[in-house]
Design an enzyme around this catalytic site. Sequence first.
Site, PDB file in Angstrom:
ATOM      1  N   ILE A  98      49.990  46.002  32.126  1.00 17.69           N
ATOM      2  CA  ILE A  98      51.137  46.249  31.542  1.00 17.69           C
ATOM      3  C   ILE A  98      52.249  45.830  32.632  1.00 17.69           C
ATOM      4  CG2 ILE A  98      53.113  47.466  30.125  1.00 17.69           C
ATOM      5  CD1 ILE A  98      50.465  47.128  28.708  1.00 17.69           C
TER       6      ILE A  98
ATOM      7  N   ASP B 113      58.769  67.270  39.829  1.00 15.75           N
ATOM      8  CA  ASP B 113      57.465  66.749  40.220  1.00 15.75           C
ATOM      9  C   ASP B 113      56.462  67.518  39.439  1.00 15.75           C
ATOM     10  OD1 ASP B 113      55.000  66.283  41.286  1.00 15.75           O
ATOM     11  OD2 ASP B 113      55.546  66.876  43.194  1.00 15.75           O
TER      12      ASP B 113
ATOM     13  N   TYR C 203      41.557  56.785  40.110  1.00 15.66           N
ATOM     14  CA  TYR C 203      42.404  56.354  38.803  1.00 15.66           C
ATOM     15  C   TYR C 203      41.691  56.230  37.625  1.00 15.66           C
ATOM     16  CZ  TYR C 203      45.907  53.830  35.986  1.00 15.66           C
ATOM     17  OH  TYR C 203      46.793  53.581  35.102  1.00 15.66           O
TER      18      TYR C 203
ATOM     19  N   GLY D  31      57.603  61.250  33.414  1.00 17.12           N
ATOM     20  CA  GLY D  31      57.740  60.185  34.130  1.00 17.12           C
ATOM     21  C   GLY D  31      58.405  58.914  33.480  1.00 17.12           C
TER      22      GLY D  31
HETATM   23  P1  NAP Z   1      55.605  53.084  37.018  1.00 15.64           P
HETATM   24  O1  NAP Z   1      56.431  51.764  36.274  1.00 15.64           O
HETATM   25  O2  NAP Z   1      54.932  53.134  38.308  1.00 15.64           O
HETATM   26  O3  NAP Z   1      56.119  54.466  36.627  1.00 15.64           O
HETATM   27  C1  NAP Z   1      55.589  55.621  37.027  1.00 15.64           C
HETATM   28  C2  NAP Z   1      56.543  56.564  36.358  1.00 15.64           C
HETATM   29  O4  NAP Z   1      55.912  57.992  36.613  1.00 15.64           O
HETATM   30  C3  NAP Z   1      58.027  56.765  36.906  1.00 15.64           C
HETATM   31  O5  NAP Z   1      59.010  56.964  35.886  1.00 15.64           O
HETATM   32  C4  NAP Z   1      57.772  58.029  37.968  1.00 15.64           C
HETATM   33  O6  NAP Z   1      59.008  58.552  38.208  1.00 15.64           O
HETATM   34  C5  NAP Z   1      56.929  58.642  37.350  1.00 15.64           C
HETATM   35  N1  NAP Z   1      56.125  59.621  38.299  1.00 15.64           N
HETATM   36  C6  NAP Z   1      55.323  59.253  39.050  1.00 15.64           C
HETATM   37  N2  NAP Z   1      54.719  60.592  39.808  1.00 15.64           N
HETATM   38  C7  NAP Z   1      55.506  61.716  39.250  1.00 15.64           C
HETATM   39  C8  NAP Z   1      55.487  62.864  39.425  1.00 15.64           C
HETATM   40  N3  NAP Z   1      54.687  63.551  40.430  1.00 15.64           N
HETATM   41  N4  NAP Z   1      56.328  63.988  38.597  1.00 15.64           N
HETATM   42  C9  NAP Z   1      57.110  63.055  37.603  1.00 15.64           C
HETATM   43  N5  NAP Z   1      57.096  61.941  37.489  1.00 15.64           N
HETATM   44  C10 NAP Z   1      56.277  61.204  38.148  1.00 15.64           C
HETATM   45  O7  NAP Z   1      54.056  52.879  35.954  1.00 15.64           O
HETATM   46  P2  NAP Z   1      54.161  52.554  34.529  1.00 15.64           P
HETATM   47  O8  NAP Z   1      52.876  51.323  34.563  1.00 15.64           O
HETATM   48  O9  NAP Z   1      55.149  52.825  33.626  1.00 15.64           O
HETATM   49  O10 NAP Z   1      52.951  53.805  34.217  1.00 15.64           O
HETATM   50  C11 NAP Z   1      53.163  54.603  33.132  1.00 15.64           C
HETATM   51  C12 NAP Z   1      51.846  55.185  32.516  1.00 15.64           C
HETATM   52  O11 NAP Z   1      51.030  54.319  32.165  1.00 15.64           O
HETATM   53  C13 NAP Z   1      51.035  55.745  33.766  1.00 15.64           C
HETATM   54  O12 NAP Z   1      50.285  56.880  33.407  1.00 15.64           O
HETATM   55  C14 NAP Z   1      49.914  54.650  33.999  1.00 15.64           C
HETATM   56  O13 NAP Z   1      48.617  55.153  34.705  1.00 15.64           O
HETATM   57  C15 NAP Z   1      49.730  54.296  32.936  1.00 15.64           C
HETATM   58  N6  NAP Z   1      49.254  52.739  32.798  1.00 15.64           N
HETATM   59  C16 NAP Z   1      49.994  51.791  33.122  1.00 15.64           C
HETATM   60  C17 NAP Z   1      49.356  50.491  33.088  1.00 15.64           C
HETATM   61  C18 NAP Z   1      50.233  49.120  33.784  1.00 15.64           C
HETATM   62  O14 NAP Z   1      49.437  48.205  33.722  1.00 15.64           O
HETATM   63  N7  NAP Z   1      51.341  49.418  33.898  1.00 15.64           N
HETATM   64  C19 NAP Z   1      48.021  50.194  32.499  1.00 15.64           C
HETATM   65  C20 NAP Z   1      47.450  51.450  31.989  1.00 15.64           C
HETATM   66  C21 NAP Z   1      47.934  52.532  31.997  1.00 15.64           C
HETATM   67  P3  NAP Z   1      59.747  58.420  39.666  1.00 15.64           P
HETATM   68  O15 NAP Z   1      59.784  56.967  40.118  1.00 15.64           O
HETATM   69  O16 NAP Z   1      61.148  59.035  39.457  1.00 15.64           O
HETATM   70  O17 NAP Z   1      58.926  59.346  40.674  1.00 15.64           O
END
Ligand code: NAP
Length: 247
Positions: A187, A62, A154, A11
């Site tokens: 974030i 995926d 989640y 991802g």
């Molecule tokens: P984001 O901006 O929504 O990006 C999510 C990424 O995951 C995208 O690159 C997406 O790829 C990929 N993804 C989703 N489903 C997928 C699948 N089935 N197969 C392969 N790739 C997949 O989210 P983010 O904020 O960067 O989050 C990244 C991680 O940090 C996550 O695990 C999230 O739970 C964790 N996190 C985030 C926050 C926050 O506040 N942002 C806080 C705590 C933890 P595509 O778009 O190409 O599908």
Amino acid sequence: MSRKKTVLITGSSRGIGREMARLFAKNNYNVVINYNKSNDHAQELLEELTKEGCSVRIFKADISNIHEANSLVNYTIGQFEKIDVLINNAGISRFNLFTDICYDEWHEVMNVNLNSVFYVTQKALQYMLAEQSGKIINISSMWGLVGSANEVHYSTSKAALIGMTKALAKELGPSNIQVNAIAPGVIETDMLNEVDDDTIEMLKYETPLMRIGKPIDIARCALFLADEGGDFITGQVLSSNGGFVIN
Ligand code: NAP
């Protein structure tokens, strides 16, 4: 000269994963960027980093599908022969009252956030165990530590990742494989698109460091754990959350 290391980041087309890909690529890692839906973002990142002379590949998978998860790992080995660092970062969030979560939504969150980590990690371990070396970094969340209302699925998936991290660290320690988790706070990524401005302001106010985090804050933690700094750290949760949660 030491061998160039390889990192596979699930991802990594957007958000935190994208910033990790940039940081690792600029720190002399071979990087495999995995995406699912965001083909254009992944292509753009590939072009940006290739122009800068970095060693980067992209692969669509995926990872909630075991066959695609296996193909991702096989592709990485085909390109770079080894996986030194695996970052299980891909994730989705869904906001809903627990009583309104339907069967499909529950399983979608578990499949992407948790089951995918089982698929990718088990496959990658075939190679890490053969090398008797490797680092696995699971991206959890502070909501996996303290729970979040309206995100029970989640929070459950992220708490499970912490349990998996601790148990796997014990199992893999004798094989010189470190397993750690990062539990980010709030974030600034697309994941916050559904959160309104007032709520973001309130979250900043409740954070001792008085700001929400940036993807680079988490990328730096991952690089620390992946590099020599993480050599004697395993089974731990690095909580990069501005002090929002202090245990
Ligand atoms: P984001 O901006 O929504 O990006 C999510 C990424 O995951 C995208 O690159 C997406 O790829 C990929 N993804 C989703 N489903 C997928 C699948 N089935 N197969 C392969 N790739 C997949 O989210 P983010 O904020 O960067 O989050 C990244 C991680 O940090 C996550 O695990 C999230 O739970 C964790 N996190 C985030 C926050 C926050 O506040 N942002 C806080 C705590 C933890 P595509 O778009 O190409 O599908």
